[in-house]
Design a protein around this motif. Structure first.
Motif, PDB file in Angstrom:
ATOM      1  N   VAL A 206      16.581  -9.447 -12.127  1.00  0.00           N
ATOM      2  CA  VAL A 206      15.481 -10.059 -12.869  1.00  0.00           C
ATOM      3  C   VAL A 206      14.135  -9.588 -12.316  1.00  0.00           C
ATOM      4  O   VAL A 206      13.218  -9.264 -13.064  1.00  0.00           O
ATOM      5  N   VAL A 207      14.013  -9.518 -11.003  1.00  0.00           N
ATOM      6  CA  VAL A 207      12.753  -9.073 -10.389  1.00  0.00           C
ATOM      7  C   VAL A 207      12.484  -7.610 -10.709  1.00  0.00           C
ATOM      8  O   VAL A 207      11.357  -7.231 -11.054  1.00  0.00           O
ATOM      9  N   ILE A 208      13.506  -6.766 -10.624  1.00  0.00           N
ATOM     10  CA  ILE A 208      13.330  -5.340 -10.926  1.00  0.00           C
ATOM     11  C   ILE A 208      12.919  -5.146 -12.388  1.00  0.00           C
ATOM     12  O   ILE A 208      12.017  -4.363 -12.681  1.00  0.00           O
ATOM     13  N   GLU A 209      13.551  -5.881 -13.295  1.00  0.00           N
ATOM     14  CA  GLU A 209      13.176  -5.773 -14.715  1.00  0.00           C
ATOM     15  C   GLU A 209      11.773  -6.325 -14.947  1.00  0.00           C
ATOM     16  O   GLU A 209      11.026  -5.802 -15.768  1.00  0.00           O
ATOM     17  N   PHE A 210      11.388  -7.361 -14.230  1.00  0.00           N
ATOM     18  CA  PHE A 210      10.041  -7.927 -14.338  1.00  0.00           C
ATOM     19  C   PHE A 210       8.982  -6.912 -13.907  1.00  0.00           C
ATOM     20  O   PHE A 210       7.901  -6.844 -14.479  1.00  0.00           O
ATOM     21  N   LEU A 211       9.311  -6.086 -12.908  1.00  0.00           N
ATOM     22  CA  LEU A 211       8.368  -5.092 -12.403  1.00  0.00           C
ATOM     23  C   LEU A 211       8.415  -3.767 -13.158  1.00  0.00           C
ATOM     24  O   LEU A 211       7.632  -2.870 -12.858  1.00  0.00           O
ATOM     25  N   GLY A 212       9.333  -3.614 -14.106  1.00  0.00           N
ATOM     26  CA  GLY A 212       9.327  -2.398 -14.924  1.00  0.00           C
ATOM     27  C   GLY A 212      10.595  -1.584 -14.909  1.00  0.00           C
ATOM     28  O   GLY A 212      10.636  -0.509 -15.500  1.00  0.00           O
ATOM     29  N   GLY A 213      11.630  -2.000 -14.236  1.00  0.00           N
ATOM     30  CA  GLY A 213      12.888  -1.267 -14.221  1.00  0.00           C
ATOM     31  C   GLY A 213      13.113  -0.535 -12.910  1.00  0.00           C
ATOM     32  O   GLY A 213      12.192  -0.337 -12.117  1.00  0.00           O
ATOM     33  N   PRO A 214      14.343  -0.085 -12.673  1.00  0.00           N
ATOM     34  CA  PRO A 214      14.687   0.537 -11.386  1.00  0.00           C
ATOM     35  C   PRO A 214      14.011   1.886 -11.138  1.00  0.00           C
ATOM     36  O   PRO A 214      13.869   2.310  -9.995  1.00  0.00           O
ATOM     37  N   ASP A 215      13.557   2.556 -12.175  1.00  0.00           N
ATOM     38  CA  ASP A 215      12.910   3.857 -11.998  1.00  0.00           C
ATOM     39  C   ASP A 215      11.396   3.757 -11.884  1.00  0.00           C
ATOM     40  O   ASP A 215      10.727   4.772 -11.654  1.00  0.00           O
ATOM     41  N   GLN A 216      10.863   2.568 -12.050  1.00  0.00           N
ATOM     42  CA  GLN A 216       9.411   2.361 -11.945  1.00  0.00           C
ATOM     43  C   GLN A 216       8.943   2.627 -10.512  1.00  0.00           C
ATOM     44  O   GLN A 216       9.542   2.169  -9.557  1.00  0.00           O
ATOM     45  N   GLU A 217       7.873   3.378 -10.383  1.00  0.00           N
ATOM     46  CA  GLU A 217       7.307   3.660  -9.059  1.00  0.00           C
ATOM     47  C   GLU A 217       6.599   2.408  -8.520  1.00  0.00           C
ATOM     48  O   GLU A 217       5.911   1.716  -9.265  1.00  0.00           O
ATOM     49  N   TYR A 218       6.770   2.124  -7.232  1.00  0.00           N
ATOM     50  CA  TYR A 218       6.178   0.950  -6.591  1.00  0.00           C
ATOM     51  C   TYR A 218       5.592   1.382  -5.248  1.00  0.00           C
ATOM     52  O   TYR A 218       6.222   2.134  -4.511  1.00  0.00           O
ATOM     53  N   ASN A 219       4.399   0.925  -4.953  1.00  0.00           N
ATOM     54  CA  ASN A 219       3.750   1.256  -3.691  1.00  0.00           C
ATOM     55  C   ASN A 219       4.342   0.374  -2.600  1.00  0.00           C
ATOM     56  O   ASN A 219       3.927  -0.753  -2.383  1.00  0.00           O
ATOM     57  N   TYR A 220       5.319   0.907  -1.889  1.00  0.00           N
ATOM     58  CA  TYR A 220       6.011   0.166  -0.836  1.00  0.00           C
ATOM     59  C   TYR A 220       5.614   0.734   0.517  1.00  0.00           C
ATOM     60  O   TYR A 220       5.937   1.870   0.840  1.00  0.00           O
ATOM     61  N   LEU A 221       4.882  -0.016   1.275  1.00  0.00           N
ATOM     62  CA  LEU A 221       4.415   0.368   2.611  1.00  0.00           C
ATOM     63  C   LEU A 221       3.652   1.694   2.583  1.00  0.00           C
ATOM     64  O   LEU A 221       3.811   2.551   3.461  1.00  0.00           O
ATOM     65  N   GLY A 222       2.845   1.896   1.556  1.00  0.00           N
ATOM     66  CA  GLY A 222       1.995   3.070   1.470  1.00  0.00           C
ATOM     67  C   GLY A 222       2.620   4.262   0.789  1.00  0.00           C
ATOM     68  O   GLY A 222       1.948   5.276   0.594  1.00  0.00           O
ATOM     69  N   ASP A 223       3.887   4.190   0.419  1.00  0.00           N
ATOM     70  CA  ASP A 223       4.571   5.290  -0.265  1.00  0.00           C
ATOM     71  C   ASP A 223       4.988   4.841  -1.661  1.00  0.00           C
ATOM     72  O   ASP A 223       5.434   3.717  -1.858  1.00  0.00           O
ATOM     73  N   MET A 224       4.841   5.739  -2.624  1.00  0.00           N
ATOM     74  CA  MET A 224       5.289   5.452  -3.980  1.00  0.00           C
ATOM     75  C   MET A 224       6.767   5.821  -4.089  1.00  0.00           C
ATOM     76  O   MET A 224       7.123   7.000  -4.031  1.00  0.00           O
ATOM     77  N   ILE A 225       7.630   4.822  -4.212  1.00  0.00           N
ATOM     78  CA  ILE A 225       9.068   5.057  -4.331  1.00  0.00           C
ATOM     79  C   ILE A 225       9.604   4.211  -5.491  1.00  0.00           C
ATOM     80  O   ILE A 225       9.006   3.203  -5.865  1.00  0.00           O
ATOM     81  N   PRO A 226      10.731   4.616  -6.084  1.00  0.00           N
ATOM     82  CA  PRO A 226      11.318   3.838  -7.187  1.00  0.00           C
ATOM     83  C   PRO A 226      11.766   2.453  -6.710  1.00  0.00           C
ATOM     84  O   PRO A 226      12.197   2.287  -5.558  1.00  0.00           O
ATOM     85  N   LEU A 227      11.677   1.472  -7.586  1.00  0.00           N
ATOM     86  CA  LEU A 227      12.078   0.107  -7.235  1.00  0.00           C
ATOM     87  C   LEU A 227      13.538   0.019  -6.823  1.00  0.00           C
ATOM     88  O   LEU A 227      13.898  -0.813  -6.000  1.00  0.00           O
TER      89      LEU A 227
END
Length: 91
Positions: free
Chosen positions: A37-58
Motif C-alpha cells: 500500500v505504501v509503495i503504491e501510494f508513493l508511485g509504484g515499485p519503479d518510482q525513483e525515491y531520494n533515499y539517503l541522498g541517492d535516487m533509487i527505485p522504491l
C-alpha cells in the motif's frame, strides 16, 4: 432464583468493545499488504525515491513494518515513516 440476563446497555457495551478490539488488532493488515500500500501510494515499485541522498527505485529500499494498534507503521530506515490505517489508508 432466576438467571441474570444481560441488559440492553451491557450488550451494547460488549459489542462496542468487541468491535474496537477487532479494529485495534487489524488482522487484515499484514506486513506485505502494508508495504504494498505504501509503495503504491508513493508511485509504484519503479518510482525513483531520494533515499539517503541517492535516487533509487522504491522496490530496492529496505522496509521495516511495525505493528501498532489500528494499523501498521512502514519505516524506511533513517528516512521516512508511513502509517497504514485499519481501513487501508496511508498517513
Amino acid at each position: 432464583m432466576t438467571p441474570k440476563l444481560v441488559t440492553r446497555r451491557q450488550g451494547f457495551i460488549i459489542i462496542v468493545v468487541a468491535i474496537m478490539a477487532i479494529l485495534g488488532w487489524s488482522p487484515w493488515i499484514t506486513n506485505d499488504y502494508a508495504t504494498t500500500v505504501v509503495i503504491e501510494f508513493l508511485g509504484g515499485p519503479d518510482q525513483e525515491y531520494n533515499y539517503l541522498g541517492d535516487m533509487i527505485p522504491l522496490g530496492d529500499i529496505p522496509k521495516t513494518v511495525v505493528r501498532m494498534p489500528f494499523g501498521a507503521l512502514v519505516y524506511f530506515p533513517s528516512e521516512a515513516m508511513f502509517i497504514v490505517t485499519f481501513c487501508g489508508g496511508v498517513l
